[in-house]
Design a protein around this motif. Structure first.
Motif, PDB file in Angstrom:
ATOM      1  N   UNK A 195     -81.233  25.496 -29.441  1.00 45.00           N
ATOM      2  CA  UNK A 195     -80.524  25.927 -28.244  1.00 45.00           C
ATOM      3  C   UNK A 195     -79.474  26.974 -28.590  1.00 45.00           C
ATOM      4  N   UNK A 196     -79.379  28.012 -27.742  1.00 43.35           N
ATOM      5  CA  UNK A 196     -78.315  28.992 -27.897  1.00 43.35           C
ATOM      6  C   UNK A 196     -78.705  30.163 -28.760  1.00 43.35           C
ATOM      7  N   UNK A 197     -77.730  31.057 -28.972  1.00 43.27           N
ATOM      8  CA  UNK A 197     -77.982  32.247 -29.773  1.00 43.27           C
ATOM      9  C   UNK A 197     -77.950  31.899 -31.258  1.00 43.27           C
ATOM     10  N   UNK A 198     -78.177  32.909 -32.107  1.00 44.57           N
ATOM     11  CA  UNK A 198     -78.286  32.666 -33.547  1.00 44.57           C
ATOM     12  C   UNK A 198     -77.003  32.057 -34.105  1.00 44.57           C
ATOM     13  N   UNK A 199     -75.845  32.526 -33.652  1.00 50.60           N
ATOM     14  CA  UNK A 199     -74.579  32.002 -34.146  1.00 50.60           C
ATOM     15  C   UNK A 199     -74.431  30.529 -33.795  1.00 50.60           C
ATOM     16  N   UNK A 200     -74.771  30.166 -32.537  1.00 44.51           N
ATOM     17  CA  UNK A 200     -74.638  28.769 -32.125  1.00 44.51           C
ATOM     18  C   UNK A 200     -75.637  27.890 -32.871  1.00 44.51           C
ATOM     19  N   UNK A 201     -76.837  28.399 -33.117  1.00 44.63           N
ATOM     20  CA  UNK A 201     -77.820  27.621 -33.873  1.00 44.63           C
ATOM     21  C   UNK A 201     -77.342  27.372 -35.300  1.00 44.63           C
ATOM     22  N   UNK A 202     -76.708  28.370 -35.900  1.00 49.09           N
ATOM     23  CA  UNK A 202     -76.174  28.175 -37.248  1.00 49.09           C
ATOM     24  C   UNK A 202     -75.074  27.113 -37.249  1.00 49.09           C
ATOM     25  N   UNK A 203     -74.222  27.156 -36.230  1.00 46.87           N
ATOM     26  CA  UNK A 203     -73.147  26.167 -36.135  1.00 46.87           C
ATOM     27  C   UNK A 203     -73.722  24.763 -35.942  1.00 46.87           C
ATOM     28  N   UNK A 224     -76.670  23.688 -36.853  1.00 48.33           N
ATOM     29  CA  UNK A 224     -77.334  23.265 -38.084  1.00 48.33           C
ATOM     30  C   UNK A 224     -76.317  22.790 -39.111  1.00 48.33           C
ATOM     31  N   UNK A 225     -75.192  23.495 -39.217  1.00 46.75           N
ATOM     32  CA  UNK A 225     -74.171  23.116 -40.202  1.00 46.75           C
ATOM     33  C   UNK A 225     -73.579  21.750 -39.887  1.00 46.75           C
ATOM     34  N   UNK A 226     -73.276  21.494 -38.612  1.00 45.38           N
ATOM     35  CA  UNK A 226     -72.720  20.194 -38.215  1.00 45.38           C
ATOM     36  C   UNK A 226     -73.736  19.086 -38.467  1.00 45.38           C
ATOM     37  N   UNK A 227     -74.993  19.350 -38.135  1.00 41.28           N
ATOM     38  CA  UNK A 227     -76.019  18.325 -38.315  1.00 41.28           C
ATOM     39  C   UNK A 227     -76.231  18.010 -39.793  1.00 41.28           C
ATOM     40  N   UNK A 228     -76.253  19.024 -40.644  1.00 41.68           N
ATOM     41  CA  UNK A 228     -76.401  18.780 -42.079  1.00 41.68           C
ATOM     42  C   UNK A 228     -75.278  17.885 -42.603  1.00 41.68           C
ATOM     43  N   UNK A 229     -74.074  18.123 -42.110  1.00 34.59           N
ATOM     44  CA  UNK A 229     -72.930  17.310 -42.535  1.00 34.59           C
ATOM     45  C   UNK A 229     -73.104  15.855 -42.122  1.00 34.59           C
ATOM     46  N   UNK A 230     -73.610  15.640 -40.901  1.00 40.21           N
ATOM     47  CA  UNK A 230     -73.759  14.265 -40.404  1.00 40.21           C
ATOM     48  C   UNK A 230     -74.812  13.493 -41.194  1.00 40.21           C
ATOM     49  N   UNK A 287     -81.932  10.024 -39.921  1.00 35.09           N
ATOM     50  CA  UNK A 287     -82.255  10.872 -38.771  1.00 35.09           C
ATOM     51  C   UNK A 287     -83.757  10.868 -38.542  1.00 35.09           C
ATOM     52  N   UNK A 288     -84.132  11.065 -37.289  1.00 38.21           N
ATOM     53  CA  UNK A 288     -85.527  11.296 -36.915  1.00 38.21           C
ATOM     54  C   UNK A 288     -85.543  12.577 -36.092  1.00 38.21           C
ATOM     55  N   UNK A 289     -86.299  13.571 -36.551  1.00 38.95           N
ATOM     56  CA  UNK A 289     -86.288  14.890 -35.931  1.00 38.95           C
ATOM     57  C   UNK A 289     -87.667  15.289 -35.431  1.00 38.95           C
ATOM     58  N   UNK A 290     -87.680  15.862 -34.230  1.00 38.53           N
ATOM     59  CA  UNK A 290     -88.879  16.495 -33.688  1.00 38.53           C
ATOM     60  C   UNK A 290     -88.622  17.995 -33.652  1.00 38.53           C
ATOM     61  N   UNK A 291     -89.515  18.755 -34.250  1.00 41.96           N
ATOM     62  CA  UNK A 291     -89.384  20.211 -34.238  1.00 41.96           C
ATOM     63  C   UNK A 291     -90.752  20.789 -34.544  1.00 41.96           C
ATOM     64  N   UNK A 292     -91.217  21.727 -33.715  1.00 42.70           N
ATOM     65  CA  UNK A 292     -92.532  22.322 -33.943  1.00 42.70           C
ATOM     66  C   UNK A 292     -92.511  23.359 -35.055  1.00 42.70           C
ATOM     67  N   UNK A 293     -91.316  23.721 -35.525  1.00 46.16           N
ATOM     68  CA  UNK A 293     -91.180  24.668 -36.623  1.00 46.16           C
ATOM     69  C   UNK A 293     -91.135  23.891 -37.936  1.00 46.16           C
ATOM     70  N   UNK A 294     -92.240  23.885 -38.664  1.00 39.52           N
ATOM     71  CA  UNK A 294     -92.328  23.078 -39.872  1.00 39.52           C
ATOM     72  C   UNK A 294     -91.362  23.561 -40.949  1.00 39.52           C
ATOM     73  N   UNK A 295     -91.087  24.864 -40.976  1.00 38.29           N
ATOM     74  CA  UNK A 295     -90.141  25.374 -41.969  1.00 38.29           C
ATOM     75  C   UNK A 295     -88.739  24.816 -41.724  1.00 38.29           C
ATOM     76  N   UNK A 296     -88.338  24.700 -40.454  1.00 38.35           N
ATOM     77  CA  UNK A 296     -87.035  24.139 -40.147  1.00 38.35           C
ATOM     78  C   UNK A 296     -86.981  22.656 -40.496  1.00 38.35           C
TER      79      UNK A 296
END
Length: 217
Positions: free
Chosen positions: A152-160, A162-168, A174-183
């Motif tokens: 969700x959001x622009x590239x800057x918001x997505x980076x923010x 991702x950083x918060x989620x990595x910290x958590x 965690x259980x994640x759904x994402x169609x982007x396998x690289x992510x």
């Protein structure tokens, strides 16, 4: 740990029952970030809602020895006529979080401005996702359920995000759904594959991706 005991869930459509989860028995390990893989319509969002307890099973049960977030990106458990701020205060009380700290965190993180004090029914889908992600990241859970909300959001918001989620997830599951396998590879070290109503755990993410791709053939 999350455990499924004889779990089943399906839906009725035109007087015909369509099973989504069928007599599932499985225990998921603690402390892992799991990719949830499955084709379109396989029931990934349904499974997340069953785990969170926002959707009742037809039979069986899901239980855990820790706290579980609601599915991030799913605002069905929020009161549409209350403002973002009011929903944030309510959830702070429900989950025992410090109200002022959570309010400050969510308002700063979500970046929805004056809409934070407006009813959720007036939000765009993106604003709802920012709010739900912000509240869930502001409350410490043992397991986070995430449904592609970091997109969700622009590239800057997505980076923010991702950083918060990595910290958590340094100290949580965690259980994640994402169609982007690289992510998914950025966050996950194992996976569960949902196919034809059954869920299979893979300790190796690449092996799970191979099985998922085989299923999609």
């Amino acid at each position: 740990m999350i455990q499924f005991d004889d779990l089943s869930k399906g839906f009725w459509l035109h007087n015909e029952y369509f099973p989504v989860i069928q007599r599932l028995n499985l225990t998921l390990p603690t402390g892992r970030s799991l990719a949830l893989l499955g084709g379109n319509g396989a029931g990934k969002s349904t499974l997340l809602q069953l785990i969170a307890g926002t959707l009742p099973p037809d039979t069986g049960r899901v239980w855990s020895d820790g706290s579980i977030s609601w599915p991030v990106g799913f605002a069905g458990s929020f009161h549409r006529d209350l403002t973002g701020a009011q929903n944030t205060r309510f959830l702070a009380r429900v989950y025992g979080a410090d109200t002022d700290e959570l309010m400050d965190f969510v308002q700063d993180f979500a970046e929805i401005g004056k809409h934070f004090h407006m009813p959720i029914r007036t939000y765009s889908s993106g604003m709802r996702s920012r709010l739900t992600f912000g509240i869930s990241m502001g409350i410490p859970f043992d397991t986070y359920l995430v449904d592609e909300v970091t997109a969700v959001g622009d590239a800057r918001f997505r980076r923010k995000s991702a950083a918060v989620f990595r910290e958590r997830i340094l100290n949580s599951s965690a259980i994640l759904v994402n169609h982007n396998l690289n992510e998914l590879r950025e966050y996950c070290d194992a996976a569960i594959v949902l196919h034809e109503g059954q869920l299979t755990f893979f300790s190796d993410l690449d092996e799970a991706v191979s099985r998922h791709q085989w299923n999609m053939r």
